[in-house]
Structures are given as structure tokens and as C-alpha cells.
Design a protein around this motif. Sequence first.
Motif, short mmCIF file in Angstrom:
data_model
loop_
_atom_site.label_atom_id
_atom_site.label_comp_id
_atom_site.label_asym_id
_atom_site.label_seq_id
_atom_site.Cartn_x
_atom_site.Cartn_y
_atom_site.Cartn_z
N GLY A 9 23.72 43.74 32.68
CA GLY A 9 23.35 43.41 33.91
C GLY A 9 21.95 42.94 34.37
O GLY A 9 21.23 43.08 33.34
N ALA A 10 21.35 42.99 35.43
CA ALA A 10 20.17 42.50 35.69
C ALA A 10 19.26 43.37 35.20
O ALA A 10 17.87 42.85 34.70
CB ALA A 10 19.85 42.36 37.16
N GLU A 15 12.82 43.37 32.00
CA GLU A 15 11.57 43.46 31.31
C GLU A 15 11.34 42.05 30.75
O GLU A 15 10.05 42.04 30.05
CB GLU A 15 11.66 44.66 30.41
N PHE A 21 18.85 42.85 41.46
CA PHE A 21 19.43 42.83 42.87
C PHE A 21 19.14 43.85 43.64
O PHE A 21 18.82 43.81 44.63
CB PHE A 21 20.91 42.51 42.61
N ARG A 22 19.32 45.11 43.13
CA ARG A 22 19.28 46.22 44.09
C ARG A 22 18.27 47.35 43.71
O ARG A 22 18.46 48.31 44.53
CB ARG A 22 20.87 46.97 43.98
N TRP A 28 18.25 41.52 46.70
CA TRP A 28 19.04 41.66 47.86
C TRP A 28 18.16 42.14 49.08
O TRP A 28 18.72 42.42 50.07
CB TRP A 28 20.31 42.26 47.70
N GLN A 88 26.90 39.75 33.13
CA GLN A 88 26.80 39.42 34.92
C GLN A 88 25.62 38.57 35.13
O GLN A 88 25.44 37.99 36.24
CB GLN A 88 26.89 40.48 35.41
N HIS A 106 29.61 35.79 35.67
CA HIS A 106 29.19 35.23 37.07
C HIS A 106 28.59 33.91 36.72
O HIS A 106 27.80 33.35 37.69
CB HIS A 106 28.22 36.32 37.55
N GLY A 172 21.93 48.18 31.64
CA GLY A 172 21.15 47.69 33.17
C GLY A 172 22.06 47.11 34.35
O GLY A 172 21.97 46.06 34.76
N THR A 173 23.15 47.70 34.63
CA THR A 173 23.97 47.30 35.64
C THR A 173 24.12 48.70 36.52
O THR A 173 24.56 49.58 36.13
CB THR A 173 25.24 46.66 35.05
N SER A 174 24.37 48.40 37.87
CA SER A 174 24.17 49.43 38.92
C SER A 174 25.67 49.96 39.35
O SER A 174 25.79 50.85 39.87
CB SER A 174 23.48 49.13 40.18
N VAL A 177 29.22 46.07 41.55
CA VAL A 177 30.19 44.90 41.88
C VAL A 177 31.24 44.86 41.09
O VAL A 177 31.25 45.04 39.90
CB VAL A 177 29.03 43.47 41.46
N ASN A 198 20.62 53.05 30.98
CA ASN A 198 20.11 52.68 32.52
C ASN A 198 19.01 53.43 32.71
O ASN A 198 18.70 54.76 31.95
CB ASN A 198 21.11 52.96 33.65
N THR A 199 17.96 53.01 33.33
CA THR A 199 16.69 53.87 33.69
C THR A 199 17.27 55.00 34.65
O THR A 199 16.42 55.92 34.88
CB THR A 199 15.81 52.98 34.39
N ALA A 216 15.69 49.66 28.83
CA ALA A 216 16.48 49.10 27.96
C ALA A 216 15.91 48.43 26.47
O ALA A 216 16.22 48.53 25.45
CB ALA A 216 17.25 47.85 28.54
N1 APR Z 1 16.35 48.98 31.74
C1 APR Z 1 17.66 49.63 31.93
N2 APR Z 1 18.10 49.61 33.16
C2 APR Z 1 17.18 49.00 34.11
C3 APR Z 1 15.88 48.76 33.85
C4 APR Z 1 15.51 48.54 32.59
N3 APR Z 1 14.40 48.15 32.28
N4 APR Z 1 15.62 48.07 35.04
C5 APR Z 1 16.50 48.21 36.05
N5 APR Z 1 17.57 48.92 35.31
C6 APR Z 1 19.02 49.29 35.94
C7 APR Z 1 18.99 49.92 37.49
O1 APR Z 1 18.72 51.09 37.48
C8 APR Z 1 20.18 49.31 38.04
O2 APR Z 1 20.97 50.30 38.03
O3 APR Z 1 19.72 47.93 36.22
C9 APR Z 1 20.49 47.93 37.36
C10 APR Z 1 20.50 46.80 38.05
O4 APR Z 1 21.24 46.81 39.08
P1 APR Z 1 21.45 45.24 39.96
O5 APR Z 1 20.16 44.97 40.39
O6 APR Z 1 22.57 45.90 40.95
O7 APR Z 1 22.03 44.52 39.10
P2 APR Z 1 23.73 44.21 38.39
O8 APR Z 1 24.30 45.41 38.48
O9 APR Z 1 23.48 43.21 37.33
O10 APR Z 1 24.40 43.29 39.49
C11 APR Z 1 25.70 42.84 39.55
O11 APR Z 1 25.59 41.64 41.57
O12 APR Z 1 24.41 40.42 43.14
C12 APR Z 1 25.32 40.41 42.21
O13 APR Z 1 26.06 38.71 41.10
C13 APR Z 1 25.26 39.52 40.91
O14 APR Z 1 25.35 39.99 38.47
C14 APR Z 1 24.85 40.54 39.94
C15 APR Z 1 25.85 41.57 40.32
#
Ligand code: APR
Length: 230
Positions: A9-10, A15, A21-22, A28, A88, A106, A172-174, A177, A198-199, A216
Motif C-alpha cells: 500500500g501507500a 519513503e 492517503f490516511r 484524503w 494497491q 487499483h 504499508g497499508t492501513s 479499503v 507497518n509503522t 518499510a
Molecule cells: N513504512 C511502513 N508503513 C508505513 C510507512 C513506512 N515508511 N509510512 C506509512 N506507513 C503506513 C501507515 O501507518 C498506514 O497504515 O502505511 C499505511 C498507509 O495507509 P493509507 O494511506 O490508507 O494507504 P493504503 O492502505 O494503500 O490505501 C488503500 O485507499 O484511497 C485508496 O485507492 C487508494 O490504494 C489506496 C487505498
Amino acid sequence: MTSIVILTGAGISAESGLGTFRDEGGLWAQHRIEDVATPDAFDRDPARVHAFYNARRAQAAEARPNPAHLALARLEAKWPGDVLVITQNVDGLHEAAGSNNVLHMHGELSGALCHACDHRWPAPLVMDAQDACPACGARATRPDVVWFGEIPYHMDRIDPALSSADIFVAIGTSGNVFPAAAYGQHARRMGAHTIEFNTEISSASRDFADHRRGRASETVPAWVDELLAT
Ligand code: APR
């Protein structure tokens, strides 16, 4: 042979300078989903939607893979079993790092899609609502990304991969979704060892047997080193 499925995920691209996103101040917090990331938003105001994705495409074009992306490419190259990345993310950083087995559930910023006839072609850096589809000529060109309310891509390949995974990791996904948010639970029920990188604690953390807290760029290369040493 041990098969590994990796959901990203994002957070894996954070880095590399791409905003999540969140997280605090994330995309967002700056834009409303219903203004820029739904089919209705595109029908209402395509120029606004294109402006949002043009900005993201410009940022992504400047971004470089970080050690987490590079470690996953190294894993794919050296691991004797299957390694599949389900991302994603709409950036191309996994491919830039050298991963070949990547599913963009996505979609991708690098793609253009005709809303009228479903033709796909490489997106220019700046897309415009008036761009004509090279196949049918309709002026309904959209970014080839999956919006809220749309069905993610590659579900036919993702479901069997989750069911047969020996190791499933989410990086790295929250966990907000769906359907991706349920992949940890799915893979664990089907017998995979599950690890979350995840952090922070995420909304899906409870579905994972093992947790690697931290950035990550540090935790993923360390895990890949561990795996390749076994
Ligand atoms: N290393 C590890 N994890 C990290 C780091 C890092 N350096 N920086 C941030 N994170 C974690 C955050 O703690 C969070 O849990 O990455 C996660 C990012 O979450 P979101 O911003 O919600 O992104 P994601 O889960 O990819 O979103 C899913 O939502 O908006 C839609 O389509 C969009 O694909 C996206 C989907």
C-alpha cells in the motif's frame, strides 16, 4: 516450494516521497474522495479529476524506488518459489525496482482508459478531459485507475494466489479499503503464515500472526535477508 504473496500500500512508497492517503496530512486530508476518486466525480467534473491525477502522475514520475521496493525485487529474483506482489499503488515503483510479477489491483497512473469503449493506451504525463480516445474518438478519456465504487482489477488471479500462499505479507497499508483489507484474514484462514509491516497498528493488524513495526525501508530488506539466508 514456498509461495509468497505480498500486498503493498501507500506506506511502501512514502519513503520515495509519495504521500499516503490516511496518514496525518495525507491525500484524503487535502482532497475529498467524492470530488476526485469516484465515477460520479468524473461525470460531474472531469477536469478536476484529471488535475488531481495529473499532479500525482507528475510526482510519481520524479519518484525513485526505495530499499523496500528493491528488496522485494531481490526476493523475486532469488527465491526458489513464486513471489507475487499485489499492489494497491498506482505508481510504477515496484517495476522500476525490478519486480516483474506485479498486479496493480487499483490500476496505474501510466495508463489511460476510454470511459466509452474501454480501450487502454499509455497515458501522457498531462491528461485532459478533451483528449480523444485513439480507438473510438470519444472525448471520455480517464486515468486507468480504480475508483471507489469500482471493482478492482485482477481478482481472478488474486483469489487463487491468496488461497495457495504459504506466506502472506502486507506492507504499508492501513487496512481500510476492501477487498484488500480482508486479504490477511483470507490468506491466514487458508493456512498462510501472515506478517504485517507497518509503522503503526492498522485496522487489519489483528489478522496477522506476526508484526514488524518500523519503516518499510528498514524492516523489509531485513526480512528479505532473513528469508534468503534460510
Ligand atoms: N513504512 C511502513 N508503513 C508505513 C510507512 C513506512 N515508511 N509510512 C506509512 N506507513 C503506513 C501507515 O501507518 C498506514 O497504515 O502505511 C499505511 C498507509 O495507509 P493509507 O494511506 O490508507 O494507504 P493504503 O492502505 O494503500 O490505501 C488503500 O485507499 O484511497 C485508496 O485507492 C487508494 O490504494 C489506496 C487505498
